[in-house]
Design a protein around this motif. Structure first.
Motif, mmCIF file in Angstrom:
data_model
loop_
_atom_site.group_PDB
_atom_site.id
_atom_site.type_symbol
_atom_site.label_atom_id
_atom_site.label_comp_id
_atom_site.label_asym_id
_atom_site.label_seq_id
_atom_site.Cartn_x
_atom_site.Cartn_y
_atom_site.Cartn_z
ATOM 1 N N PRO A 30 47.433 39.053 47.481
ATOM 2 C CA PRO A 30 47.736 38.978 48.918
ATOM 3 C C PRO A 30 46.496 39.317 49.752
ATOM 4 O O PRO A 30 45.591 40.032 49.288
ATOM 5 C CB PRO A 30 48.828 40.049 49.106
ATOM 6 C CG PRO A 30 49.365 40.315 47.751
ATOM 7 C CD PRO A 30 48.255 40.064 46.789
ATOM 8 N N ARG A 31 46.473 38.827 50.977
ATOM 9 C CA ARG A 31 45.345 39.089 51.872
ATOM 10 C C ARG A 31 45.180 40.602 52.071
ATOM 11 O O ARG A 31 46.141 41.323 52.318
ATOM 12 C CB ARG A 31 45.583 38.407 53.218
ATOM 13 C CG ARG A 31 44.418 38.536 54.198
ATOM 14 C CD ARG A 31 44.696 37.760 55.457
ATOM 15 N NE ARG A 31 44.883 36.342 55.166
ATOM 16 C CZ ARG A 31 45.205 35.438 56.099
ATOM 17 N NH1 ARG A 31 45.406 35.808 57.355
ATOM 18 N NH2 ARG A 31 45.354 34.169 55.753
ATOM 19 N N GLY A 32 43.953 41.080 51.969
ATOM 20 C CA GLY A 32 43.672 42.495 52.184
ATOM 21 C C GLY A 32 43.815 43.358 50.945
ATOM 22 O O GLY A 32 43.568 44.561 50.999
ATOM 23 N N VAL A 33 44.205 42.744 49.819
ATOM 24 C CA VAL A 33 44.367 43.484 48.565
ATOM 25 C C VAL A 33 43.301 43.005 47.587
ATOM 26 O O VAL A 33 43.119 41.801 47.398
ATOM 27 C CB VAL A 33 45.775 43.262 47.964
ATOM 28 C CG1 VAL A 33 45.904 43.984 46.623
ATOM 29 C CG2 VAL A 33 46.845 43.728 48.927
ATOM 30 N N ALA A 34 42.607 43.948 46.954
ATOM 31 C CA ALA A 34 41.523 43.564 46.038
ATOM 32 C C ALA A 34 41.390 44.585 44.926
ATOM 33 O O ALA A 34 41.706 45.761 45.090
ATOM 34 C CB ALA A 34 40.207 43.438 46.799
ATOM 35 N N VAL A 35 40.921 44.113 43.796
ATOM 36 C CA VAL A 35 40.594 44.980 42.671
ATOM 37 C C VAL A 35 39.142 45.410 42.815
ATOM 38 O O VAL A 35 38.266 44.607 43.156
ATOM 39 C CB VAL A 35 40.797 44.248 41.325
ATOM 40 C CG1 VAL A 35 40.377 45.141 40.168
ATOM 41 C CG2 VAL A 35 42.240 43.811 41.172
ATOM 42 N N SER A 36 38.874 46.683 42.563
ATOM 43 C CA SER A 36 37.517 47.221 42.670
ATOM 44 C C SER A 36 36.548 46.429 41.787
ATOM 45 O O SER A 36 36.893 46.030 40.670
ATOM 46 C CB SER A 36 37.511 48.691 42.258
ATOM 47 O OG SER A 36 36.191 49.178 42.155
ATOM 48 N N LYS A 37 35.349 46.219 42.299
ATOM 49 C CA LYS A 37 34.343 45.463 41.546
ATOM 50 C C LYS A 37 33.913 46.196 40.278
ATOM 51 O O LYS A 37 33.319 45.589 39.382
ATOM 52 C CB LYS A 37 33.131 45.197 42.437
ATOM 53 C CG LYS A 37 33.438 44.232 43.589
ATOM 54 C CD LYS A 37 32.195 43.958 44.421
ATOM 55 C CE LYS A 37 32.509 42.981 45.559
ATOM 56 N NZ LYS A 37 31.312 42.717 46.404
ATOM 57 N N SER A 38 34.183 47.498 40.207
ATOM 58 C CA SER A 38 33.791 48.274 39.023
ATOM 59 C C SER A 38 34.798 48.140 37.881
ATOM 60 O O SER A 38 34.568 48.666 36.791
ATOM 61 C CB SER A 38 33.655 49.754 39.392
ATOM 62 O OG SER A 38 34.901 50.284 39.834
ATOM 63 N N VAL A 39 35.887 47.415 38.128
ATOM 64 C CA VAL A 39 36.928 47.255 37.117
ATOM 65 C C VAL A 39 36.717 45.959 36.353
ATOM 66 O O VAL A 39 36.469 44.896 36.946
ATOM 67 C CB VAL A 39 38.337 47.258 37.769
ATOM 68 C CG1 VAL A 39 39.411 46.955 36.734
ATOM 69 C CG2 VAL A 39 38.601 48.600 38.429
ATOM 70 N N GLU A 40 36.826 46.035 35.034
ATOM 71 C CA GLU A 40 36.675 44.862 34.175
ATOM 72 C C GLU A 40 37.849 43.890 34.382
ATOM 73 O O GLU A 40 39.002 44.273 34.294
ATOM 74 C CB GLU A 40 36.642 45.313 32.715
ATOM 75 C CG GLU A 40 36.652 44.165 31.715
ATOM 76 C CD GLU A 40 36.902 44.637 30.288
ATOM 77 O OE1 GLU A 40 36.570 43.875 29.370
ATOM 78 O OE2 GLU A 40 37.446 45.741 30.103
ATOM 79 N N LEU A 41 37.539 42.626 34.663
ATOM 80 C CA LEU A 41 38.564 41.583 34.800
ATOM 81 C C LEU A 41 38.099 40.319 34.093
ATOM 82 O O LEU A 41 36.937 39.902 34.273
ATOM 83 C CB LEU A 41 38.838 41.271 36.274
ATOM 84 C CG LEU A 41 39.643 42.282 37.070
ATOM 85 C CD1 LEU A 41 39.825 41.795 38.491
ATOM 86 C CD2 LEU A 41 41.005 42.534 36.430
ATOM 87 N N MET A 165 51.323 46.539 42.036
ATOM 88 C CA MET A 165 51.377 47.606 41.048
ATOM 89 C C MET A 165 50.112 47.597 40.181
ATOM 90 O O MET A 165 49.486 48.647 39.947
ATOM 91 C CB MET A 165 52.615 47.440 40.166
ATOM 92 C CG MET A 165 52.695 48.407 38.995
ATOM 93 S SD MET A 165 53.948 47.935 37.777
ATOM 94 C CE MET A 165 53.117 46.561 36.947
ATOM 95 N N LEU A 166 49.721 46.432 39.713
ATOM 96 C CA LEU A 166 48.574 46.317 38.815
ATOM 97 C C LEU A 166 47.266 46.671 39.518
ATOM 98 O O LEU A 166 46.377 47.286 38.914
ATOM 99 C CB LEU A 166 48.508 44.906 38.238
ATOM 100 C CG LEU A 166 49.645 44.537 37.280
ATOM 101 C CD1 LEU A 166 49.532 43.081 36.854
ATOM 102 C CD2 LEU A 166 49.636 45.445 36.058
ATOM 103 N N VAL A 167 47.146 46.293 40.777
ATOM 104 C CA VAL A 167 45.939 46.648 41.536
ATOM 105 C C VAL A 167 45.810 48.162 41.633
ATOM 106 O O VAL A 167 44.722 48.731 41.474
ATOM 107 C CB VAL A 167 45.964 46.007 42.936
ATOM 108 C CG1 VAL A 167 44.856 46.585 43.818
ATOM 109 C CG2 VAL A 167 45.799 44.496 42.828
ATOM 110 N N ASP A 168 46.935 48.834 41.883
ATOM 111 C CA ASP A 168 46.914 50.295 41.944
ATOM 112 C C ASP A 168 46.492 50.885 40.594
ATOM 113 O O ASP A 168 45.648 51.792 40.540
ATOM 114 C CB ASP A 168 48.298 50.815 42.329
ATOM 115 C CG ASP A 168 48.388 52.330 42.269
ATOM 116 O OD1 ASP A 168 47.795 52.997 43.136
ATOM 117 O OD2 ASP A 168 49.037 52.855 41.332
#
Length: 406
Positions: A30-41, A165-168
């Motif tokens: 969703p807009r405004g929600v992001a995973v930290s760049k330091s997290v492996e994806l 949930m997963l982003v958190d």
């Protein structure tokens, strides 16, 4: 989920034109929600997740619109696809598997409906390989119901709530395969940590068959239960499965409590057509009081539905929750185990109105099952001088309610 609330919401949506029914992409946040760049994806941590079966199998039919509504499929697919997008190796928890994981996510989904919108609320807890809780929270997402027959709204709301949930989890725990090594075997997971013990998802009936406190019931009563409790009134105890047969639809449960109130089997288990019987169960959990319901009838046929084996037909009325209850003779002997009733709703559609057509497995098949598994039981000669008082006392004294938690 309350059906009246769903019907109101659905009717409002059906009256609206231009409802959207486009599935959201699982890897698009969703807009405004992001995973930290330091997290492996994508993340290589081995993850298992638990979803209650009651949430993934829920579906119902809306006759006035001639459609099936399937929220359960939306939950199952939405959660699965979101998990796969961020944890490609994520898998549903299988308590019979020796596969190992590093993180376990317990997901408890709940629906609410208002003015043509569906809202998914996911309450979650995360456990490490030592089964210690390391994170918990709650995420919500609501969407327009749209074209309810294709289930897109249920899918989108479930997917979005899972993504949040997963982003958190990703941002707070920053998991890696090294940080959370896959040391937890799924078949060693403590089911009690995952089950919602506030309210059972279903209930049934069991009855004592020996002085050791072992219960006999219908196997389907225990399907998909993480935790099963037995009791009467406000008292309940945890019980464990001792033996099971899907073919016979029978199960034996250990209570580890001694008792002198158990049902003996009629020796040779001869059924007399027309003889009076008593049935006791705990029907309609959540609607009726938590006390045993006793009904009377007779053996109306020595056979049951075409293709069934070992079942007979009896006329004592039963309701959902009566499954697993005893069919008892006036002599106080066990004659059978309640397994099912005729589906009246289907027959009414064809103009037939059946009444009190219920089925039980003959006790002689239960006796063979118990003998095979070396579970003790007593057999007595038929008491042909029995009466309703003997039957009622024997049945009521032996039964307990079984509650299934997920």
């Amino acid at each position: 989920m309350k059906l009246p609330a769903i019907l109101v919401a659905l009717s409002l949506c059906l009256a609206v034109t231009g409802c959207q029914s486009t599935k959201i992409k699982a890897n698009k946040l969703p807009r405004g929600v992001a995973v930290s760049k330091s997290v492996e994806l994508p993340n290589t941590t081995q993850v298992a997740y638990y979803l209650p079966n009651a949430a993934t199998e829920h579906r119902f039919y809306l006759e006035q619109w001639n459609i099936w509504v399937d929220p359960g499929k939306g939950v199952k697919d939405g959660v699965h696809n979101a998990m796969q997008a961020y944890f490609p190796d994520a898998k549903p928890l299988d308590l019979t598997s020796d596969a190992t994981v590093g993180l376990l996510i317990d997901i408890d989904p709940k629906w609410s409906f208002n003015r043509g919108e569906a809202e998914m609320t996911i309450t979650y807890r995360v456990f490490d390989a030592n089964q210690q809780e390391i994170r918990k929270g709650e995420k919500k997402y609501d969407t327009n119901l749209g074209n309810i027959s294709d289930g897109t709204a249920f899918y989108n709301a479930s997917l979005r709530a899972t993504q949040l949930m997963l982003v958190d989890i990703l941002n707070k725990l920053k998991p890696t395969a090294e940080k959370y090594a896959a040391n937890l075997m799924m078949d060693t997971v403590d089911a009690r940590q995952l089950a919602n013990l506030e309210k059972p998802v279903s209930s049934g009936t069991g009855f004592y068959i020996n002085a050791n406190g072992q219960l006999l019931t219908a196997a389907h009563v225990l399907n998909n239960c993480l935790v099963t409790k037995a009791g009467s009134g406000d008292d309940s105890i945890d019980v464990t499965l001792a033996a099971k047969s899907t073919l016979l639809d029978l199960a034996v449960i250990d209570t580890k409590q001694k008792t002198d109130k158990f049902l003996p089997f009629r020796k040779d288990v001869n059924l007399f057509l027309g003889e009076s019987v008593t049935n006791v169960g705990y029907p309609l959990q959540g609607l009726l009081a938590a006390s045993p319901n006793l009904t009377r009838g007779n053996i109306s046929s020595r056979s049951a539905l075409k293709g069934s084996v070992g079942q007979f037909q009896f006329s004592a009325p039963i309701q959902p929750g009566s499954s697993g209850g005893p069919v008892v003779s006036d002599g106080g002997e066990l004659l059978g185990v309640t397994v099912s009733t005729l589906n009246s709703a289907k027959l009414i559609e064809s103009g037939v109105l059946p009444q009190n057509v219920n089925f039980a497995l003959e006790a002689k098949y239960a006796a063979k099952f118990l003998t095979k598994h070396q579970i003790p039981f007593e057999s007595v000669e038929p008491n042909m001088d029995g009466n309703i008082s003997i039957a009622n006392d024997a049945a009521l004294g032996s039964v307990v309610q079984l509650n299934c938690y997920q």
